[in-house]
Design a protein around this motif. Structure first.
Motif, mmCIF file in Angstrom:
data_model
loop_
_atom_site.group_PDB
_atom_site.id
_atom_site.type_symbol
_atom_site.label_atom_id
_atom_site.label_comp_id
_atom_site.label_asym_id
_atom_site.label_seq_id
_atom_site.Cartn_x
_atom_site.Cartn_y
_atom_site.Cartn_z
ATOM 1 N N THR A 140 0.844 -1.196 0.000
ATOM 2 C CA THR A 140 0.000 0.000 0.000
ATOM 3 C C THR A 140 0.876 1.241 0.000
ATOM 4 O O THR A 140 1.932 1.271 0.631
ATOM 5 C CB THR A 140 -0.923 0.009 1.239
ATOM 6 O OG1 THR A 140 -1.565 -1.256 1.353
ATOM 7 C CG2 THR A 140 -1.967 1.093 1.121
ATOM 8 N N SER B 242 -5.937 -2.624 4.371
ATOM 9 C CA SER B 242 -5.037 -3.195 3.373
ATOM 10 C C SER B 242 -3.731 -3.603 4.026
ATOM 11 O O SER B 242 -3.301 -3.018 5.030
ATOM 12 C CB SER B 242 -4.744 -2.188 2.257
ATOM 13 O OG SER B 242 -5.917 -1.808 1.588
ATOM 14 N N HIS C 258 -6.556 -3.539 -6.623
ATOM 15 C CA HIS C 258 -6.904 -2.884 -5.355
ATOM 16 C C HIS C 258 -8.124 -1.991 -5.550
ATOM 17 O O HIS C 258 -8.169 -1.176 -6.485
ATOM 18 C CB HIS C 258 -5.740 -2.057 -4.827
ATOM 19 C CG HIS C 258 -5.882 -1.738 -3.367
ATOM 20 N ND1 HIS C 258 -6.789 -0.835 -2.889
ATOM 21 C CD2 HIS C 258 -5.235 -2.225 -2.277
ATOM 22 C CE1 HIS C 258 -6.702 -0.757 -1.576
ATOM 23 N NE2 HIS C 258 -5.763 -1.606 -1.173
ATOM 24 N N GLY D 41 -3.321 0.784 -3.706
ATOM 25 C CA GLY D 41 -2.536 -0.429 -3.777
ATOM 26 C C GLY D 41 -1.376 -0.268 -4.733
ATOM 27 O O GLY D 41 -1.480 0.398 -5.767
#
Length: 873
Positions: A12, A459, A40, A21
């Motif tokens: 990330t 994430s 993402h 992402g």
């Protein structure tokens, strides 16, 4: 995991709260190719310029690689024991409230969790606050007042179906470019209307259907006027109010005077523009109001947040696709910090300090000393340090000596604090210079854990490289100190997954649906599942069922009124605003390492309206001193009719490490919102005066000393070295002696014109050069900067400051992603008859990556004789 990095690591981005992402592919020991992660949900493969060039910031230059005590290298065992002993002794003598942590949205959630647990559950104080206090704590306070919980009731998918998007106090095109491009895609697909509410005409206004340049700090008046109009127009959702919202007695009566005429006067807006906004809002029920620092960073920020939320609650524009108030955060893990209780005003897992919550958390942690009350918020914390009440401080992953308001007071506090520990990945920051102990933390490319973005996607942050030198993860450092203080079992974590599981269990512990924040599905996550975790959003579609996190499950309309703000003072007749530049981040400890990111705006500029400048005798490019009751600093003036009259804008990024001028952190007053404690950065009384040095010039060099003896000096990274803009009084030869290295020296001086040109070579290769003038012009920088990369330089060309055969001048860089200059774009428009931003992208690639330069390209098209009118970006 690290061994797999050569195949591409899904991780990330290190920057804003969009939470993009990234796929990072290792290329050697400390290099990586960076791409957007198409899978993402936050960015679908897009990256802004900062994310695109992360690969230029992950080397070891400037890294803190070993623990230090008193400036000398120490072992980890000695450093941990020393920090633990200093904190324990201070607590024993002065009590738990005599110590504090100041943490950061740059930490991962696991780091935040362990720090919060140690301070609030074991030391027994809530004196842990975060730099997120400076950017989104008013949104937190507003959410809690309205919803009973800090929940962002929106998602990025809402942009895709919205009819109207209102951007309030957010230069989205620069600060959240990937979100901005999503908004532009929605507009192209659906005809979505866009309104920008901002005192400045920023790049975000380029594509807006309407821009409202309201008076700074008048947002409550605007939103109250809008709400009064909604009621008069019959678009208040009475059924939703009855079923799902608690309305205080007299709430509607207080809005009776909020007529369009009164609102326009309070906001200093044309009545016809205000009515156009009201009509757009009334006609488009699927409305998102996206707000950021322009709302939060005010001494009335919480009321401004609630004024926005009130409108959405009253019209039922919440909990539905394309309809929500949307606070977008500035840091990569500001949301994760909010989840674990990283703010001094919250306990943990979206719980406050109510007795039943304290009992719940105490039992879950088996805590010996749960904090009885909220702790000191950021500004009050450093004031307490300065006054001697807090005697031991641990700063983690942030630079308060630059970022807090009234930075001079903050530095005094750090200088007088009996014990300061700093965990950081950078060795020399404005804050580490005050540290008694430095603890080397892992950097972005080495960290392993989780972050939560602005719309609640959790994430994975995955390591690309092993830790550099002796660096360690922040959660490990904190846990080791906790164990050394005697709490071994409670902090016996073996991995980030251990911490995450505990965090997830606490979120669900005795929750029973009281709070939307619930990670029970991850309470027993295995190490393998944690390693492989895909992005997961908590909270679903918040409030879609009309139920909120209050005891009666109803949201609250919060009465708020506009107050008169003192934006000027007798000796400070202007108002100072401040904010970010497109390609820089916070205090540039990371982005400042990237030559590409330094091309867009290389100096800290004071933006002034031309009519104000004329009255002050200031021309475009002059140096000016910006002064406030808290301090003063020197900036380069740039004239912009996008500024309101009587106002000036400066960037936040420059520090003592890069500059003797441009220090915006010295200027704002330490005044805070009474509910959130967030400082009011956005409207400080100020004075602007022309600064007239005897000479001005610039230096290019492959290396520089720490100190630059000039009244004004700002440095930025360029390929193979540095570019420094300088100005001052006295003999500039002294500057050459201080800055230029030894070597073969060539020099040219013209006393009549007041020019000095000096270059230093080493076996024919340029090492440094200085160009100074007292009254004439200076050569262009780009060609000279490029000479640092050559193996042999022409002495005659260096002294002339230009090549013997002039090369095309591409002009200032517009598109950083593809290194495209303004003149290149202008020439392509003319020679190829280009009339759209898309055509320029096809011809030059400009604007086809992050899109943050598209508004600037559209302006070039609008100014071109071939087009003559604005072209949507």
């Amino acid at each position: 995991m690290i061994e797999a990095a050569t195949d591409g690591v899904r991780t990330t981005c290190a920057y804003c709260g969009v939470g993009c992402g990234i796929v990072a592919t290792r290329q050697g020991d400390r290099a990586a190719r960076i791409q957007g992660d198409a899978a993402h949900p936050a960015n679908h493969g897009r990256l802004c310029s900062k994310g695109t060039h992360l690969g230029e910031t992950i080397g070891l230059e400037g890294r803190l690689l070993h623990p230090e005590i008193g400036g000398k290298r120490a072992s980890w065992n000695k450093a941990i024991a020393h920090v633990a002993r200093k904190f324990a002794d201070t607590i024993a003598e002065h009590g738990p409230d005599s110590v504090a942590f100041y943490v950061s949205g740059q930490l991962l959630t696991e780091d935040y969790y362990v720090a919060n647990k140690l301070m609030k559950g074991f030391i027994g104080s809530a004196n842990i606050d975060t730099n997120s206090r400076l950017c989104m704590s008013s949104a937190v306070a507003g959410h809690i007042r309205a919803f009973g919980e800090d929940v962002v009731p929106a998602s990025y998918e809402d942009f895709d179906v919205a009819q109207l998007i209102v951007l309030v106090g957010s230069n989205t095109a620069w600060c959240h470019p990937v979100v901005y491009q999503r908004i532009m895609a929605a507009r192209a697909a659906n005809g979505t209307k866009i309104v920008v509410i901002d005192p400045r005409r920023t790049e975000t206004c380029q594509d807006a259907d309407l821009h409202l340049p309201l008076k700074p700090g008048s947002d409550v008046a605007l939103m109250n006027g809008l709400l009064a109009h909604c009621r008069a127009a019959g678009i208040v959702d009475e059924a939703f109010l009855s079923a799902s919202v608690s309305t205080p007695e007299g709430f509607w009566d207080a809005l009776e005077g909020c007529t369009p005429e009164a609102t326009a006067e309070a906001c200093d807006l044309p009545l016809e523009s205000l009515r156009a906004f009201f009509d757009l809002f009334a006609a488009n029920p699927r409305t998102i109001t996206l707000f950021s620092q322009g709302i939060n960073q005010s001494i009335r920020g919480t009321d401004q947040v609630n004024a926005i939320i009130n409108v959405h609650l009253a019209t039922g524009r919440i909990g539905k696709p394309g309809a929500a108030p949307f606070s977008i955060t500035g840091q990569p893990n500001a949301m994760g910090g909010r989840e674990v209780g990283g703010l001094a005003s919250t306990l943990a897992s979206h719980m406050d300090f109510a007795p039943e919550n304290r009992d719940t958390v105490k039992r879950f942690w088996s805590s010996p000393a749960i904090s009885p009350k909220p702790g000191l918020k950021a500004v009050d914390l450093f004031r307490s340090i300065r006054e001697g009440r807090v005697k031991a401080l641990w700063v983690m992953a942030t630079n308060p000596a630059v970022s807090l308001p009234d930075a001079g007071l903050v530095r005094d506090a750090l200088a007088t604090c009996p014990f300061v520990a700093v965990s950081d990945c950078i060795a020399d920051t404005d804050t580490t210079r005050f540290a008694h102990v430095k603890l080397p933390a892992t950097g972005w490319s080495e960290k392993d854990g989780t972050v939560t973005n602005s719309d609640r996607w959790i994430s994975r942050q995955r390591a690309i490289f092993p830790p550099a030198g002796e660096a360690r993860h922040d959660w490990w450092i904190i846990a080791q100190v906790a164990q050394a203080m005697g709490w071994r079992d409670a902090f016996a974590y073996d991995s980030a997954a251990d911490v995450y599981r505990e965090h997830a269990r606490l979120s669900a512990y005795e929750n029973h649906g009281k709070r939307l924040f619930d990670l029970s599905h991850h309470a027993a996550i295995t190490n393998a599942a944690y390693d492989a975790m895909e992005p997961a959003r908590w909270g679903g579609a918040p409030f879609a069922d009309g139920r909120f996190s209050t005891p009666d499950r109803k949201a609250r309309l919060v009465p708020v009124t506009q107050i008169a703000l003192q934006n000027t003072l007798p000796h400070y007749p202007m108002t100072l605003n401040n904010g970010r530049y497109r390609d820089q981040w916070h205090t540039m400890t990371r982005t400042g390492l990237s030559p590409r990111l330094s091309q867009h705006l290389r100096e800290p500029m004071a933006e002034i309206h031309p009519m104000d400048a004329r009255a002050l005798g200031i021309a475009d490019g002059d140096l000016v001193t910006v002064s406030t009751p808290s301090g003063s600093s020197v900036f380069r003036a740039t004239l912009s009719d996008g500024q309101r009259r009587g106002e000036v804008f400066t960037p936040i990024h420059w520090t003592d490490r890069q500059s003797t001028g441009g220090r915006t952190g010295l200027l704002p007053r330490p005044l805070v919102d009474p509910h959130s404690g967030q400082p009011g950065f956005k409207n400080t009384p100020a004075r602007v005066e022309k600064f007239a040095p005897e000479w001005r010039g610039f230096v290019i060099a492959s290396a520089l000393p720490d100190a630059i003896p000039a009244a004004y000096a700002t440095r930025v990274r360029v390929q193979q070295g540095w570019l420094v803009e300088v100005a001052g009084d006295g003999d500039p030869a002294a500057l050459a002696k201080a800055l230029l290295p030894r070597g073969e020296r060539i020099e040219s001086m013209d006393a009549a014109r007041g020019t000095l040109r000096v270059a230093v070579l080493d076996q024919g290769k340029l090492r440094a050069a200085l160009y100074v003038t007292r009254s004439g012009g200076l050569p262009p920088r780009e060609w000279l900067v490029a000479q640092l990369s050559l193996f042999e330089a022409s002495t005659m060309e260096l002294l002339a400051g230009r090549p013997a055969s002039p090369a095309p001048d591409r002009g200032p860089i517009v598109c950083v992603c593809f290194d495209v200059g303004m003149n290149t774009i202008i020439e392509a428009i003319a020679s190829q008859s280009l009339v759209t931003v898309e055509q320029i992208g096809a011809a030059l690639n400009a604007g086809t990556n992050c899109g943050s330069c598209r508004p600037a390209i559209a302006r070039l098209l609008a100014d071109s004789p071939a087009t003559g009118e604005p072209v949507p970006a």
